[in-house]
Enzyme design. Sequence first.
Site, PDB file in Angstrom:
ATOM      1  N   ASN A  45       0.854  -1.185   0.000  1.00  0.00           N
ATOM      2  CA  ASN A  45       0.000   0.000   0.000  1.00  0.00           C
ATOM      3  C   ASN A  45       0.888   1.232   0.000  1.00  0.00           C
ATOM      4  O   ASN A  45       1.976   1.209   0.599  1.00  0.00           O
ATOM      5  CB  ASN A  45      -0.907  -0.003   1.239  1.00  0.00           C
ATOM      6  CG  ASN A  45      -2.030   1.007   1.139  1.00  0.00           C
ATOM      7  OD1 ASN A  45      -1.844   2.200   1.332  1.00  0.00           O
ATOM      8  ND2 ASN A  45      -3.212   0.528   0.808  1.00  0.00           N
ATOM      9  N   GLU A  55       2.038 -14.540   3.621  1.00  0.00           N
ATOM     10  CA  GLU A  55       1.635 -15.562   4.594  1.00  0.00           C
ATOM     11  C   GLU A  55       0.319 -15.175   5.272  1.00  0.00           C
ATOM     12  O   GLU A  55      -0.558 -16.025   5.498  1.00  0.00           O
ATOM     13  CB  GLU A  55       2.696 -15.731   5.690  1.00  0.00           C
ATOM     14  CG  GLU A  55       4.052 -16.209   5.189  1.00  0.00           C
ATOM     15  CD  GLU A  55       4.995 -15.066   4.851  1.00  0.00           C
ATOM     16  OE1 GLU A  55       4.558 -14.045   4.285  1.00  0.00           O
ATOM     17  OE2 GLU A  55       6.195 -15.209   5.148  1.00  0.00           O
ATOM     18  N   CYS A  86       8.486 -13.278   8.450  1.00  0.00           N
ATOM     19  CA  CYS A  86       8.789 -12.230   9.435  1.00  0.00           C
ATOM     20  C   CYS A  86       8.262 -12.657  10.808  1.00  0.00           C
ATOM     21  O   CYS A  86       7.499 -13.626  10.938  1.00  0.00           O
ATOM     22  CB  CYS A  86       8.194 -10.897   9.005  1.00  0.00           C
ATOM     23  SG  CYS A  86       6.406 -10.751   9.239  1.00  0.00           S
ATOM     24  N   CYS A  89       4.495 -12.888  11.090  1.00  0.00           N
ATOM     25  CA  CYS A  89       3.925 -14.047  10.391  1.00  0.00           C
ATOM     26  C   CYS A  89       4.227 -15.349  11.120  1.00  0.00           C
ATOM     27  O   CYS A  89       3.413 -16.274  11.099  1.00  0.00           O
ATOM     28  CB  CYS A  89       4.372 -14.083   8.940  1.00  0.00           C
ATOM     29  SG  CYS A  89       3.481 -12.850   7.951  1.00  0.00           S
TER      30      CYS A  89
END
Length: 133
Positions: A45, A55, A86, A89
């Site tokens: 975004n 994920e 990460c 996740c």
Amino acid sequence: DKIQQLLQKAVAAKQNAYAPYSHYQVGAAVLSDKGNIYASCNVENISFPCGVCAEAGAISAMVAAGDKHIKSILIVSNGSDLVYPCGACLQRIAEFGNKNTTIYLAEDKGICKTYQLADLLPHNFETKDLTHE
Ligand code: THU
């Protein structure tokens, strides 16, 4: 087999990654304990923190379809190095997986590394104080 399908679906999702800011395309595919596969890509975004990891999208798709348990998850990127999930996740995987949930790190042509969740997240936030059911 299922693992090959995971790879195919993650690579296909990666082609649809929306990553105009990082140009780092990620695909992830989840295999549920019921044998279903859910794939997604990262969706960035212009307001950077609003971006969503591949994920997270795959796990949301799994939950939306009524599945609750992750057997394995495969992650692939267009980068020159393997992509490790990460921290956020890993916590998402922990919510719907267990210590033995398999995490495959792949390139387009095949799986390169195989871990269990406990290898990458030996301890995760979990408390009986936040009760459910
Ligand atoms: N990203 C993922 O989708 N999954 C990961 O495991 C690591 C990072 C995305 C987020 C962002 O869109 C881009 O990769 C660069 O950080």
